[in-house]
Design a protein around this motif. Structure first.
Motif, PDB file in Angstrom:
ATOM      1  N   MET A  16     -10.813   5.974 -12.329  1.00 28.07           N
ATOM      2  CA  MET A  16     -10.863   5.873 -10.865  1.00 28.07           C
ATOM      3  C   MET A  16      -9.696   6.647 -10.255  1.00 28.07           C
ATOM      4  SD  MET A  16     -10.737   2.440  -8.492  1.00 28.07           S
ATOM      5  CE  MET A  16     -12.206   1.687  -9.128  1.00 28.07           C
ATOM      6  N   ASN A  17      -9.982   7.344  -9.241  1.00 27.49           N
ATOM      7  CA  ASN A  17      -8.996   8.111  -8.503  1.00 27.49           C
ATOM      8  C   ASN A  17      -7.887   7.191  -7.949  1.00 27.49           C
ATOM      9  OD1 ASN A  17      -8.301   8.664  -5.699  1.00 27.49           O
ATOM     10  ND2 ASN A  17      -9.582  10.460  -5.909  1.00 27.49           N
ATOM     11  N   ARG A  18      -6.656   7.675  -8.007  1.00 24.14           N
ATOM     12  CA  ARG A  18      -5.501   6.842  -7.612  1.00 24.14           C
ATOM     13  C   ARG A  18      -5.618   6.335  -6.176  1.00 24.14           C
ATOM     14  NH1 ARG A  18      -0.384   6.867 -10.026  1.00 24.14           N
ATOM     15  NH2 ARG A  18       0.649   7.009  -8.026  1.00 24.14           N
ATOM     16  N   TRP A  48      -8.251   3.667  -5.856  1.00 22.89           N
ATOM     17  CA  TRP A  48      -7.750   2.442  -6.473  1.00 22.89           C
ATOM     18  C   TRP A  48      -6.769   1.739  -5.535  1.00 22.89           C
ATOM     19  CZ3 TRP A  48      -7.444  -1.446  -9.745  1.00 22.89           C
ATOM     20  CH2 TRP A  48      -6.221  -2.051  -9.963  1.00 22.89           C
ATOM     21  N   LEU A  49      -5.872   2.526  -4.951  1.00 17.83           N
ATOM     22  CA  LEU A  49      -4.874   1.969  -4.034  1.00 17.83           C
ATOM     23  C   LEU A  49      -5.559   1.307  -2.839  1.00 17.83           C
ATOM     24  CD1 LEU A  49      -1.890   1.691  -3.199  1.00 17.83           C
ATOM     25  CD2 LEU A  49      -2.072   3.899  -2.083  1.00 17.83           C
ATOM     26  N   MET A  51      -7.112  -1.906  -3.865  1.00 21.79           N
ATOM     27  CA  MET A  51      -6.085  -2.932  -4.076  1.00 21.79           C
ATOM     28  C   MET A  51      -5.577  -3.460  -2.732  1.00 21.79           C
ATOM     29  SD  MET A  51      -2.716  -2.714  -6.457  1.00 21.79           S
ATOM     30  CE  MET A  51      -1.611  -2.003  -5.284  1.00 21.79           C
ATOM     31  N   GLN A 110      -8.010  -5.798  -1.170  1.00 24.15           N
ATOM     32  CA  GLN A 110      -8.000  -7.093  -1.850  1.00 24.15           C
ATOM     33  C   GLN A 110      -6.763  -7.891  -1.451  1.00 24.15           C
ATOM     34  OE1 GLN A 110     -10.089  -5.227  -5.681  1.00 24.15           O
ATOM     35  NE2 GLN A 110      -9.196  -7.192  -6.101  1.00 24.15           N
ATOM     36  N   ALA A 111      -5.632  -7.187  -1.331  1.00 24.75           N
ATOM     37  CA  ALA A 111      -4.391  -7.871  -0.937  1.00 24.75           C
ATOM     38  C   ALA A 111      -4.538  -8.441   0.471  1.00 24.75           C
ATOM     39  CB  ALA A 111      -3.223  -6.889  -0.987  1.00 24.75           C
ATOM     40  N   MET A 116       5.780  -4.793  -9.621  1.00 22.07           N
ATOM     41  CA  MET A 116       5.410  -3.369  -9.480  1.00 22.07           C
ATOM     42  C   MET A 116       6.564  -2.466  -9.901  1.00 22.07           C
ATOM     43  SD  MET A 116       3.314  -3.290  -5.915  1.00 22.07           S
ATOM     44  CE  MET A 116       1.767  -4.135  -5.680  1.00 22.07           C
ATOM     45  N   GLY A 121       6.895   1.222 -11.086  1.00 22.16           N
ATOM     46  CA  GLY A 121       6.747   1.773  -9.737  1.00 22.16           C
ATOM     47  C   GLY A 121       8.110   2.161  -9.175  1.00 22.16           C
ATOM     48  N   GLU A 126       7.175   4.620  -4.263  1.00 22.93           N
ATOM     49  CA  GLU A 126       5.755   4.337  -4.536  1.00 22.93           C
ATOM     50  C   GLU A 126       5.378   2.933  -4.070  1.00 22.93           C
ATOM     51  OE1 GLU A 126       4.867   7.048  -8.520  1.00 22.93           O
ATOM     52  OE2 GLU A 126       5.894   5.132  -8.724  1.00 22.93           O
ATOM     53  N   ILE A 154       2.889   1.688  -0.779  1.00 25.18           N
ATOM     54  CA  ILE A 154       1.761   0.745  -0.833  1.00 25.18           C
ATOM     55  C   ILE A 154       1.815  -0.192   0.367  1.00 25.18           C
ATOM     56  CG2 ILE A 154       0.804  -1.225  -2.111  1.00 25.18           C
ATOM     57  CD1 ILE A 154       1.596   0.216  -4.688  1.00 25.18           C
TER      58      ILE A 154
END
Lengths: 386, 224
Positions: free
Chosen positions: A1-3, A6-7, A10, A13-14, A296, A301, A305, A309
């Motif tokens: 999956m592409n970064r 994915w981010l 995530m 979901q967060a 992280m 991380g 980075e 996020i």
């Protein structure tokens, strides 16, 4: 999956995981941006509405011959000395208006005296279609005149004992002029003492074909732009005097400026409150998620980075708040303008960008403090729960 | 003789007046499983944090995988951790809103690119192929620890650190986790540094060092 995907996944979901807090943040951002949007739209609608209202007060630029030295006032007429008549060339005026690029509505006037029952009768030649458009407060009893007809000022009609339907014969330099009185006009101004007839008919009767005494312009401009329009026209017509009729417009502009200031202050207060609320909520979120941040960082991380996020999450909320704010704000603006101004609010697509910018700005600015904490957070200590 | 993965000389860590780790000289060869034992406050977690690049020494030299960690910046240490180290925590530290699979992929995200197939394979290796979509709250302590192990090994680290990895597990789960680590180490051939206060767990290692009040007081070889 592409970064990036994915981010994004995530982050969603967060945000979903902290449902209540996310909804609260979204509500704050949406409310703040909707208020800014609504007040801005209302302000624009108000400006347009006031401009429309001001138009009802008639011309805001009046052009008279330089030598006539006529005083000009809102809604009133003051043409100066008939004994020393001076005129504007109609074609010269037409050319000046077209080359100056001024967007306006206009009415052309010629004032003169005709003989009636061995006395001078003050007469004005106009285009009645222009008069009806520019001077909506004219109340004509009877009918608006057609060719060979005239309208008498109310006072003059009383003095001369004339009424709609009567026929009169006036004398001009070019001979007798038979006219039918189609109606009487009452404005409460000096129009009540004048006879109004078609401009070409009066020009012919006075032997002044192509000559004007006055041009009244309703320029679509206000404030400085009205002034520059006047200056531009003055350059085009050096032999004329271009006067601004600013009293009504000035009062309206002053009122509008005050209302705008009030709206700006209210918006500023709301934005500051919303910013504080965002900061508080984001700080709590960062505190709650300190172990997650520590993790992280512990698994590799970098500070930037991890920070990105959280910034992206804030931006996502800001974006969603901006969209919601635009829709809500447009609705509020529509409601206010309909209730207060009895008009519908404009649909302004670019306000979506404003709403988005306000919401993003609030979300990111409100997150600066918490983001500094994210940046500095020590992974070991945060994983220990310190 | 094997190349040393970890080499320390006079490694010290102080917090103000308190010296958590007094000068330690330690050499851990590549592929060794080192158990670190000691009571609470003995400095074993401090040592693990230093070796894992999570903390910086106050004094002394610390070379891990040929890199002098004392010269690396904060972000340099972060990059070192993601490239070189896998960490198993006592508290698991799984992200609550991510599934077991996504928790493993989180480690991939910071390392390179999230790869679902690889993450699934890692979870299958730790026996959780049937729990991919479950969130941490839906997993037992032992299962959570296995997710943590999958997350630690997903990027093929050279050094696996365990901070009391079985501290919260019952005896059966402890055995399962230790057996799993043994298998993985045999396959991956990574170096293990495992902090524990459990003699039985320490015995799974090749060598055990004992810390008391930040001082390395004893070491013994547990396997030949």
């Amino acid at each position: 999956m592409n970064r990036r995907r994915w981010l994004l996944k995530m982050m969603f979901q967060a945000l979903a995981h902290r449902g209540g807090r996310t909804v609260l943040l979204l509500a704050v951002l949406a409310m703040a941006s909707s208020l800014a949007t609504a007040l801005w739209i209302v302000s624009l609608s108000m400006e347009r509405r006031i401009a429309e209202e001001v138009r009802k007060y008639g011309a805001n630029l009046v052009v008279v011959p330089q030598a006539a030295r006529l005083d000009v006032g809102s809604g009133g007429l003051n043409f100066g000395s008939i004994a020393e008549p001076s005129y504007l060339g109609q074609s010269e005026v037409e050319r000046a208006l077209s080359t100056s690029g001024i967007t306006s509505e206009r009415s052309l006037h010629l004032r003169g005296a005709l003989r009636y029952q061995n006395a001078d009768l003050p007469a004005e030649g106009v285009d009645f279609a222009e008069i009806r458009r520019l001077f909506p407060w004219w109340q004509v009893k009877g009918a608006w005149p057609a060719a060979g007809e005239a309208v008498l000022g109310g006072d003059l009609a009383t003095r001369l004992k004339l009424k709609p339907g009567d026929r009169i014969e006036l004398a001009g330099t070019a001979g007798p002029i038979p006219l039918r009185i189609s109606g009487t006009v009452s404005t409460g101004g000096e129009e009540d003492g004048l006879l109004f007839m078609a401009l070409p008919e009066l020009q012919q009767a006075l032997g002044l074909t192509g000559q004007l005494s006055q041009v009244r312009l309703m320029v679509t401009a206000s404030g400085d732009s009205l002034k520059s329009a006047a200056q531009s026209l003055q350059r085009q017509l050096p032999s004329a005097k271009v006067n601004e009729v600013r009293q009504t417009a000035h009062t309206s502009e002053g009122l509008l400026a005050k209302v705008k200031l009030l709206m700006m202050l209210v918006t500023a207060v709301v934005l500051v409150s919303a910013g504080s609320s965002v900061t508080g909520t984001m700080s709590t979120t960062v505190l709650e998620r300190s172990k997650e941040i520590g993790l992280m960082k512990a698994i590799g991380g970098t500070r930037l980075e991890v920070l990105l996020i959280f910034c992206a999450e804030a931006a996502l909320l800001g974006g969603a708040g901006g969209v919601a704010g635009y829709l809500l704000g447009s609705g509020i603006a529509h409601f206010i303008t309909r209730t207060v101004f009895a008009a519908s609010a404009e649909f302004i697509p670019w306000m979506g960008a404003v709403s988005l910018a306000v919401s993003l700005f609030l979300a990111l600015l409100g997150s600066v403090g918490p983001m500094v904490s994210v940046f500095k957070l020590d992974p070991v200590r945060s994983l220990r729960g310190e | 003789m094997a190349v040393a993965t970890i080499e320390t000389s006079g490694l010290t860590r102080s917090y103000g007046e308190i010296c958590a780790l007094k000068p330690i000289d330690l050499s851990v060869p590549e592929g060794e499983w080192l158990s670190v034992m000691g009571h609470s406050g003995s400095g074993k977690s401090t040592l693990m944090n230093l070796v894992g690049g999570l903390d910086r020494p106050t004094a002394g030299a610390l070379v891990v995988g040929g890199q002098d960690l004392s010269t690396l910046t904060e972000d340099g240490l972060a990059r070192f951790r993601r490239e070189y180290v896998g960490i198993i925590f006592q508290q698991h530290h799984l992200v609550p809103y991510l599934s077991a699979l996504e928790n493993v992929m989180l480690s991939q995200y910071f390392h390179s690119v999230p790869d679902e197939a690889e993450a699934r394979h890692a979870l299958e290796r730790v026996g959780l192929g049937h729990r991919l979509k479950n969130r941490p709250g839906e997993l037992s302590g032992g299962e959570q620890q296995r997710v943590c192990i999958a997350r630690a090994i997903i990027n093929s680290p050279k050094l696996l650190l365990g901070d009391e990895p079985t501290g919260n597990l019952d005896h059966k789960s402890t055995l399962m986790v230790m057996e799993l680590l043994k298998e993985l180490r045999a396959e991956e051939r990574f170096t293990v540094v495992m902090v524990t206060h459990n003699e039985e767990v320490a015995a799974w290692g090749d060598r055990t060092i004992y810390l008391t009040d930040g001082v390395l007081v004893r070491e013994e070889r547990t396997r030949s």
